[in-house]
Motif scaffolding. Structure first.
Motif, PDB file in Angstrom:
ATOM      1  N   LEU A   1      -8.212  25.709  30.883  1.00 10.62           N
ATOM      2  CA  LEU A   1      -7.994  27.067  30.379  1.00 10.62           C
ATOM      3  C   LEU A   1      -7.088  27.058  29.155  1.00 10.62           C
ATOM      4  N   THR A   2      -6.084  26.185  29.166  1.00 13.93           N
ATOM      5  CA  THR A   2      -5.213  26.082  27.993  1.00 13.93           C
ATOM      6  C   THR A   2      -6.018  25.675  26.762  1.00 13.93           C
ATOM      7  N   TRP A   3      -6.904  24.718  26.956  1.00 13.48           N
ATOM      8  CA  TRP A   3      -7.761  24.301  25.841  1.00 13.48           C
ATOM      9  C   TRP A   3      -8.741  25.402  25.467  1.00 13.48           C
ATOM     10  N   GLY A   4      -9.341  26.054  26.485  1.00 15.07           N
ATOM     11  CA  GLY A   4     -10.332  27.085  26.205  1.00 15.07           C
ATOM     12  C   GLY A   4      -9.743  28.330  25.554  1.00 15.07           C
ATOM     13  N   LEU A   5      -8.489  28.670  25.915  1.00 17.71           N
ATOM     14  CA  LEU A   5      -7.854  29.866  25.354  1.00 17.71           C
ATOM     15  C   LEU A   5      -7.073  29.581  24.086  1.00 17.71           C
ATOM     16  N   ARG A   6      -7.159  28.355  23.601  1.00 14.11           N
ATOM     17  CA  ARG A   6      -6.433  28.004  22.383  1.00 14.11           C
ATOM     18  C   ARG A   6      -6.882  28.855  21.207  1.00 14.11           C
ATOM     19  N   SER A   7      -8.160  29.205  21.190  1.00 11.75           N
ATOM     20  CA  SER A   7      -8.651  30.038  20.096  1.00 11.75           C
ATOM     21  C   SER A   7      -8.032  31.434  20.139  1.00 11.75           C
ATOM     22  N   LEU A   8      -7.833  31.969  21.350  1.00 17.31           N
ATOM     23  CA  LEU A   8      -7.176  33.272  21.448  1.00 17.31           C
ATOM     24  C   LEU A   8      -5.723  33.181  20.999  1.00 17.31           C
ATOM     25  N   ARG A   9      -5.072  32.077  21.337  1.00 18.35           N
ATOM     26  CA  ARG A   9      -3.695  31.903  20.893  1.00 18.35           C
ATOM     27  C   ARG A   9      -3.637  31.789  19.365  1.00 18.35           C
TER      28      ARG A   9
ATOM     29  N   SER B   1      -1.222  38.253  32.161  1.00 22.08           N
ATOM     30  CA  SER B   1      -1.656  37.016  31.516  1.00 22.08           C
ATOM     31  C   SER B   1      -3.110  36.727  31.885  1.00 22.08           C
ATOM     32  N   LEU B   2      -3.965  36.582  30.874  1.00 27.40           N
ATOM     33  CA  LEU B   2      -5.375  36.284  31.115  1.00 27.40           C
ATOM     34  C   LEU B   2      -5.534  34.915  31.759  1.00 27.40           C
ATOM     35  N   ARG B   3      -4.762  33.945  31.284  1.00 28.01           N
ATOM     36  CA  ARG B   3      -4.868  32.597  31.849  1.00 28.01           C
ATOM     37  C   ARG B   3      -4.444  32.588  33.312  1.00 28.01           C
ATOM     38  N   LEU B   4      -3.376  33.313  33.625  1.00 30.69           N
ATOM     39  CA  LEU B   4      -2.918  33.369  35.010  1.00 30.69           C
ATOM     40  C   LEU B   4      -3.942  34.069  35.895  1.00 30.69           C
ATOM     41  N   ARG B   5      -4.563  35.114  35.382  1.00 30.48           N
ATOM     42  CA  ARG B   5      -5.625  35.790  36.151  1.00 30.48           C
ATOM     43  C   ARG B   5      -6.780  34.836  36.455  1.00 30.48           C
ATOM     44  N   LEU B   6      -7.210  34.099  35.434  1.00 32.59           N
ATOM     45  CA  LEU B   6      -8.311  33.159  35.641  1.00 32.59           C
ATOM     46  C   LEU B   6      -7.907  32.058  36.611  1.00 32.59           C
ATOM     47  N   MET B   7      -6.654  31.605  36.514  1.00 31.22           N
ATOM     48  CA  MET B   7      -6.177  30.574  37.428  1.00 31.22           C
ATOM     49  C   MET B   7      -6.182  31.072  38.873  1.00 31.22           C
ATOM     50  N   LEU B   8      -5.686  32.282  39.078  1.00 34.44           N
ATOM     51  CA  LEU B   8      -5.646  32.836  40.431  1.00 34.44           C
ATOM     52  C   LEU B   8      -7.061  33.040  40.975  1.00 34.44           C
ATOM     53  N   ALA B   9      -7.956  33.543  40.131  1.00 36.23           N
ATOM     54  CA  ALA B   9      -9.342  33.738  40.581  1.00 36.23           C
ATOM     55  C   ALA B   9      -9.981  32.401  40.949  1.00 36.23           C
TER      56      ALA B   9
END
Length: 448
Positions: A185-193, A4-12
């Protein structure tokens, strides 16, 4: 591996925030400690000033009132400790709170004026000391060292309390930061979704390409994907047109050869040659059909098809029932009404056509078609009550490249086509015994 890209960014982000807080925490603790010590120094200096204001010199001797202006010096259980030493280091006065204390302290009368220090007693207890040298008291010449002390444990308790609150505050701040990061991140990755949803629509055939309503950073990617989709559609169309042209161009000379062989068969001396020629023509025709079917029924790499199973089965079974009407075949469905199979319609038609044609030809009178769906796979099964396939032949039959027409006359190349179609869709084919008494062909499609 975290996919998960979002999870990776969250962990970083969490790791960076934690490292930052761990680096900041000692600095804040040091700042709190210095500020607290400065506060203690100022308070002790104020206590010393109270002692100096109350001291008097009478006949060269120090006189202190019974009750000092600051009540804390007058209470026996107070932790405000006050001492006055003469120039030789002799103790000439002590506050009431020091009666229970045995502090070993020697003033340093060296002309510095005042000193703030931290001392340790033999029994291990520590004190903050503020020592002021006084040369004049009440306008008269005097030489005394006036000292105020405070136990370090009070400072340490306060510091520990501050540290505990600091840890709790940092923990709450880290949690709040993680929540804000997750929302961001949820808002920022909305376009990818949204792009993922559009790709699903492309795969299902609901749309032909991706829209241009995406962030600027993704427009190059969406443009490349749209060009790839257009190129695939165009290439697939050209490929099918070429295959159609090839089929027509090959069938015409074969038809001519077939006519020649029929003419030869009418002549007495050429019947054997005509039979051989007709056999080879039929074999060439089968091979052409087989290779054309293999090439044309490959699935698209980017578009995922879903075909309704019931209408296709009804059409095939209706046609085959007319062909084998003398058998009076009874066919049973165990298929949900709205069942969908993840294949292109032409490929599924060819696959089921071959399996059902074999089942109709070899059965004694009963065929069953079933479909089971689980969370991970979809299984389509075609069973009959015919002679079945011997166990020792199944593995060889299901190997890629094996020809059932060489093992069992009359089977033709149908199963080879079925095997190729199934492999092109990452599915698997297994052959078992059916409870009906014949063979059971099971096709398993993995669900993404």
């Amino acid at each position: 591996m975290i996919r998960s890209l979002r999870l990776r960014l969250m962990l970083a982000a969490a790791v960076l925030a934690l490292l930052f807080m761990l680096a900041l925490l000692p600095a804040l603790q040091k700042a709190f400690s210095l500020a607290l010590q400065e506060s203690i120094e100022q308070r002790l200096a104020s206590d010393v000033t109270t002692l100096i204001s109350a001291a008097r010199i009478d006949g060269g001797k120090l006189q202190m009132p019974d009750l000092l202006p600051d009540e804390k010096f007058n209470l026996p259980d107070s932790r405000l400790l006050g001492y006055i030493y003469d120039r030789q280091g002799n103790l000439v006065w002590r506050s009431r709170a020091t009666n229970d204390e045995n502090i070993n302290y020697t003033p340093r009368y060296d002309g510095r004026g005042n000193e703030f220090a931290r001392i340790r007693q033999d029994h291990g207890e520590e004190f903050f000391v503020y020592d002021v040298e006084v040369k004049l008291l009440g306008g008269k010449s005097a030489a005394f060292s006036i000292v105020a002390l405070q136990p370090v444990r009070e400072y340490q308790q306060t510091l520990n309390g501050l540290q505990e609150k600091l840890y709790l505050g940092f923990g709450a701040a880290l949690l709040a930061l993680m929540l804000l990061l997750w929302a961001g991140l949820t808002w920022g990755l909305r376009s990818l979704r949204r792009m993922s949803v559009e790709l699903d629509d492309v795969e299902s055939g609901a749309r032909e390409g991706l829209s241009a309503e995406h962030p600027r950073e993704l427009l190059r990617l969406t443009g490349s994907l749209n060009r790839l989709l257009r190129s695939e559609r165009e290439q697939r169309g050209r490929y099918r047109d070429s295959l159609d042209d090839l089929a027509h161009s090959l069938k015409t000379p074969l038809a001519v050869l077939q006519g020649v062989s029929e003419s030869m068969a009418q002549r007495e001396g050429e019947r054997e040659q005509a039979r051989v020629l007709q056999s080879q023509i039929e074999r060439m025709s089968q091979q052409i059909d087989y290779q054309l079917q293999r090439a044309s029924l490959r699935k698209s790499g980017l578009v995922r098809h879903q075909v309704a199973l019931h209408p296709l089965l009804d059409s095939l079974c209706s046609t085959l029932a007319k062909v084998y009407r003398d058998k009076q075949v009874h066919i049973t469905y165990a298929v949900p009404d709205q069942a969908l199979v993840p294949m292109e319609q032409g490929a599924l038609l060819e696959l089921l056509g071959n399996l059902l044609e074999n089942a109709y030809r070899l059965c004694l009178g009963q065929i069953r078609i079933s479909l089971r769906v689980s969370d991970t796979a979809l299984e389509l099964c075609v069973e009959d009550d015919g002679p079945g396939v011997p166990v020792h032949q199944r593995e060889r039959i299901l190997q890629r490249g094996e020809r059932l027409d060489r093992q069992y006359p009359g089977q033709g190349i149908g199963l080879a086509v079925v095997k190729d179609i199934i492999e092109s869709y990452d599915a698997t084919l297994t052959l078992d015994d059916s409870p009906l008494g014949g063979a059971a062909f099971r096709i398993r499609f993995p669900l993404d």
